[in-house]
Design an enzyme around this catalytic site. Structure first.
Site, PDB file in Angstrom:
ATOM      1  N   ASP A  72       0.868  -1.169   0.000  1.00  0.00           N
ATOM      2  CA  ASP A  72       0.000   0.000   0.000  1.00  0.00           C
ATOM      3  C   ASP A  72       0.908   1.223   0.000  1.00  0.00           C
ATOM      4  OD1 ASP A  72      -2.273   1.614   0.214  1.00  0.00           O
ATOM      5  OD2 ASP A  72      -2.297   1.493   2.403  1.00  0.00           O
ATOM      6  N   ASP A  94      -0.163   5.112   1.223  1.00  0.00           N
ATOM      7  CA  ASP A  94      -0.386   5.998   2.375  1.00  0.00           C
ATOM      8  C   ASP A  94      -0.379   5.203   3.677  1.00  0.00           C
ATOM      9  OD1 ASP A  94      -1.252   8.859   1.287  1.00  0.00           O
ATOM     10  OD2 ASP A  94      -2.148   7.350  -0.030  1.00  0.00           O
ATOM     11  N   ASP A 100      -1.857  -0.776   5.659  1.00  0.00           N
ATOM     12  CA  ASP A 100      -2.295  -0.264   6.959  1.00  0.00           C
ATOM     13  C   ASP A 100      -3.792   0.005   7.043  1.00  0.00           C
ATOM     14  OD1 ASP A 100      -2.157   2.070   5.173  1.00  0.00           O
ATOM     15  OD2 ASP A 100      -2.547   3.229   7.002  1.00  0.00           O
TER      16      ASP A 100
END
Length: 378
Positions: free
Chosen positions: A125, A127, A328
């Site tokens: 991922d 961000d 996250d």
């Protein structure tokens, strides 16, 4: 563990298709066309939506609860990474949580033991994983040291970034040509062309990248683009008076950021989004970290993007492949679940707060992600 790699990834941009006929094109991206993978009624989901003009108390409470639960306490950013002093109680809770989701750094030797004789495929991922979560989403820059770590690992293993951002936007942040990129939660993928495969795929367009290399562009939600643009304009118009609200067009989804909005106005934002979407039953809302994501109602997510990329790279259905996904956000759970349910690889959750997950391991923040990436190629 196989440390050899001869893959190369295309430069990101939306190139003109080589073949103008989208639906008549035979793609060589996949070894086969999975049942229901073409953009058809098989990909569409049905999400009933009440046509009321006001959020009822139950739904209002659910929306606010989801918005709060997906919005961890804001952390101070130091040297490009999130840090926060942990209280004794918080520290104890986190250590207890680590018993269920062990640190991928402390478990690194165990992971590498399992990886012996296998080819690692890495999915990341952006961000909150490669860059810190920041107040201004347009300034979520990754550090030069993180960029170097990603570049080095991509030289050894096939590596892809799967982000909720638009594919063009995440490429601008990362700026590496060694990677594969999937934007809009996997609804916009630029991947390699496999010439040995003759099966067609309805949602692939044969294209060329910025360097003139032939690639396949996979966009299963392309017919939603006009609808997404309409909703984006409506959301910009109706939220412009709410201080701190920001609406981001991520091509196949729209992100409504409320990170900088006073919590007393969160219900107003939820109401505005709901009011607009009542006229768009083919769109739905999912919750991220202080962001509402407006997305097409199709059976596609980051988990399916992982499967698609593995097939694209010729790495699916192989016992000697170990996919690792690091993320996250709630949307990364779909990828974690695919790897866990299929007993195919490891999901690694990036979080400094305890929460339930389909991941096997954890890392505390982007600084630990960078350390993990460096360890993979040491």
């Amino acid at each position: 563990m196989d440390l050899k790699s001869n893959h190369s990834a295309p430069v990101l941009t939306d190139p003109p298709p080589v073949n103008k006929s989208r639906f008549g094109l035979r793609s060589s991206l996949l070894p086969y066309s999975p049942p229901g993978s073409a953009f058809s009624s098989g990909l569409l989901l049905t999400v009933p939506r009440k046509k009321t003009g006001v959020l009822d108390d139950v739904r209002s409470t659910c929306w606010l609860d989801a918005m709060k639960s997906s919005s961890p306490t804001h952390k101070k950013i130091t040297n490009g990474f999130n840090t926060e002093p942990a209280s004794t109680d918080t520290d104890v809770t986190y250590r207890t949580w680590l018993l269920k989701y062990p640190s991928a750094l402390k478990s690194f030797e165990q992971i590498m033991d399992y990886a012996k004789g296998k080819r690692i495929a890495l999915f990341l991922d952006y961000d909150g994983t490669l860059s810190p979560i920041v107040d201004n989403p347009d300034r979520a820059f990754m550090s030069n040291s993180m960029r170097a770590a990603v570049r080095n690992v991509a030289k050894v293993f096939p590596t892809a970034i799967i982000s909720g951002r638009s594919r063009d936007k995440v490429y601008k942040f990362v700026g590496l040509t060694e990677l594969y990129y999937a934007g809009s939660h996997g609804m916009d993928i630029m991947g390699p062309v496999r010439h040995s495969i003759s099966d067609g795929h309805q949602d692939c367009i044969r294209s060329t990248d910025k360097q003139g290399k032939e690639v396949n562009l996979f966009q299963p939600a392309s017919e939603f683009l006009p609808m997404i643009h309409e909703v984006f304009r409506s959301l910009v118009r109706c939220t412009h008076e709410i201080e701190g609200a920001e609406v981001e067009n991520n091509k196949f989804c729209v992100s409504v950021h409320y990170r900088n909005v006073d919590e007393k106005h969160w219900k107003t934002i939820a109401q505005l989004v709901d009011d607009i979407l009542k006229d768009y039953p083919r769109l739905r809302v999912t919750h991220g970290r202080k962001v509402l994501e407006v997305r097409p109602v199709i059976d596609w997510d980051k988990g399916k993007a992982v499967e698609f990329l593995l097939e694209s790279l010729g790495l699916s259905n192989s016992d000697d492949v170990l996919p690792i996904y690091v993320g996250d956000d709630r949307t990364d759970e779909d990828a974690f679940k695919v790897l866990r349910d299929g007993k195919r690889g490891y999901g690694i959750l990036v979080s400094s707060v305890p929460k339930e997950s389909n991941a096997f391991y954890s890392l505390r923040d982007p600084s630990e992600v960078m350390e993990f990436l460096k360890s993979l190629v040491m």
